[in-house]
Design a protein around this motif. Structure first.
Motif, mmCIF file in Angstrom:
data_model
loop_
_atom_site.group_PDB
_atom_site.id
_atom_site.type_symbol
_atom_site.label_atom_id
_atom_site.label_comp_id
_atom_site.label_asym_id
_atom_site.label_seq_id
_atom_site.Cartn_x
_atom_site.Cartn_y
_atom_site.Cartn_z
ATOM 1 N N GLU A 177 0.827 -1.213 0.000
ATOM 2 C CA GLU A 177 0.000 0.000 0.000
ATOM 3 C C GLU A 177 0.858 1.259 0.000
ATOM 4 O OE1 GLU A 177 -3.366 1.080 -0.102
ATOM 5 O OE2 GLU A 177 -3.272 -0.844 -1.122
ATOM 6 N N LYS A 178 1.960 1.240 0.748
ATOM 7 C CA LYS A 178 2.857 2.396 0.758
ATOM 8 C C LYS A 178 3.471 2.617 -0.620
ATOM 9 C CE LYS A 178 4.048 2.355 5.635
ATOM 10 N NZ LYS A 178 5.099 2.120 6.633
ATOM 11 N N ARG A 179 3.865 1.531 -1.303
ATOM 12 C CA ARG A 179 4.399 1.660 -2.661
ATOM 13 C C ARG A 179 3.348 2.211 -3.609
ATOM 14 N NH1 ARG A 179 6.439 -3.352 -1.580
ATOM 15 N NH2 ARG A 179 4.963 -4.353 -2.983
ATOM 16 N N HIS A 180 2.128 1.768 -3.460
ATOM 17 C CA HIS A 180 1.035 2.236 -4.324
ATOM 18 C C HIS A 180 0.774 3.727 -4.119
ATOM 19 C CE1 HIS A 180 -2.704 2.277 -6.535
ATOM 20 N NE2 HIS A 180 -3.314 2.783 -5.483
ATOM 21 N N GLU A 181 0.834 4.181 -2.875
ATOM 22 C CA GLU A 181 0.556 5.595 -2.586
ATOM 23 C C GLU A 181 1.668 6.505 -3.099
ATOM 24 O OE1 GLU A 181 -0.014 5.562 1.605
ATOM 25 O OE2 GLU A 181 -1.980 4.596 1.475
ATOM 26 N N THR A 182 2.907 6.026 -3.139
ATOM 27 C CA THR A 182 4.026 6.873 -3.586
ATOM 28 C C THR A 182 4.406 6.615 -5.039
ATOM 29 O OG1 THR A 182 5.633 5.250 -2.801
ATOM 30 C CG2 THR A 182 4.950 6.966 -1.246
ATOM 31 N N ARG A 183 3.635 5.852 -5.776
ATOM 32 C CA ARG A 183 3.984 5.487 -7.146
ATOM 33 C C ARG A 183 4.018 6.708 -8.066
ATOM 34 N NH1 ARG A 183 0.414 1.056 -8.662
ATOM 35 N NH2 ARG A 183 1.853 -0.158 -7.418
ATOM 36 N N ASP A 184 3.092 7.631 -7.910
ATOM 37 C CA ASP A 184 3.049 8.800 -8.790
ATOM 38 C C ASP A 184 4.276 9.679 -8.620
ATOM 39 O OD1 ASP A 184 0.667 8.003 -9.875
ATOM 40 O OD2 ASP A 184 -0.549 9.141 -8.443
ATOM 41 N N THR A 185 4.789 9.792 -7.423
ATOM 42 C CA THR A 185 5.986 10.618 -7.216
ATOM 43 C C THR A 185 7.242 9.893 -7.690
ATOM 44 O OG1 THR A 185 6.216 9.801 -4.950
ATOM 45 C CG2 THR A 185 4.975 11.842 -5.269
ATOM 46 N N ARG A 186 7.273 8.586 -7.620
ATOM 47 C CA ARG A 186 8.443 7.836 -8.058
ATOM 48 C C ARG A 186 8.500 7.724 -9.579
ATOM 49 N NH1 ARG A 186 8.034 2.600 -6.660
ATOM 50 N NH2 ARG A 186 5.936 2.790 -5.860
ATOM 51 N N LYS A 187 7.339 7.599 -10.223
ATOM 52 C CA LYS A 187 7.280 7.436 -11.687
ATOM 53 C C LYS A 187 6.305 8.470 -12.251
ATOM 54 C CE LYS A 187 8.116 2.493 -11.366
ATOM 55 N NZ LYS A 187 7.642 1.175 -11.731
ATOM 56 N N PRO A 188 6.759 9.718 -12.452
ATOM 57 C CA PRO A 188 5.833 10.756 -12.906
ATOM 58 C C PRO A 188 5.358 10.570 -14.340
ATOM 59 C CG PRO A 188 8.059 11.616 -12.735
ATOM 60 C CD PRO A 188 8.088 10.227 -12.208
ATOM 61 N N ASN A 189 6.097 9.896 -15.221
ATOM 62 C CA ASN A 189 5.714 9.750 -16.631
ATOM 63 C C ASN A 189 4.956 8.450 -16.905
ATOM 64 O OD1 ASN A 189 6.944 12.177 -17.206
ATOM 65 N ND2 ASN A 189 8.937 11.195 -17.559
ATOM 66 N N ARG A 190 4.557 7.781 -15.873
ATOM 67 C CA ARG A 190 3.857 6.504 -16.032
ATOM 68 C C ARG A 190 2.474 6.732 -16.618
ATOM 69 N NH1 ARG A 190 0.371 3.073 -13.019
ATOM 70 N NH2 ARG A 190 -0.009 4.722 -11.531
ATOM 71 N N ARG A 191 2.071 5.860 -17.559
ATOM 72 C CA ARG A 191 0.734 5.959 -18.134
ATOM 73 C C ARG A 191 -0.294 5.526 -17.122
ATOM 74 N NH1 ARG A 191 0.855 2.253 -23.067
ATOM 75 N NH2 ARG A 191 -1.334 2.202 -22.522
#
Length: 98
Positions: free
Chosen positions: A75-89
């Protein structure tokens, strides 16, 4: 012939009732060891009720995410995914694309 069948049936029922009342079918419940054992069980304190093991007690009703270590980390990885991978589709809802 009818008398013979009747006598046989009565003899069979009498024998069945004798065997149905044997000591094996009806255990002795008033023996001294049995009375002592029941008194020991009755004198034992009730104690605390133990909570159920596992994560089902800690999870909210209908919650699909568990409370174990791996689920919390995911869940922590899911919540921070947008900041770690900003260009992700972003995923498109609706199933498999054609």
């Amino acid at each position: 012939m009818i008398k013979h069948i009747t006598v046989t049936a009565v003899a069979f029922l009498a024998a069945a009732s004798v065997f149905a009342q044997s000591a094996e079918n009806q255990p002795i419940t008033d023996s001294k060891p049995q009375v002592r054992a029941q008194a020991k069980v009755a004198a034992k304190s009730q104690g605390k009720v133990v909570a159920a093991s596992g994560d089902t007690v800690k999870t909210a009703e209908g919650g699909s995410i568990g409370t174990d270590k791996a689920a919390v980390a995911g869940e922590k990885r899911h919540e921070t995914r947008d900041t770690r991978k900003p260009n992700r589709r972003k995923p498109v809802p609706g199933g498999t694309p054609n």
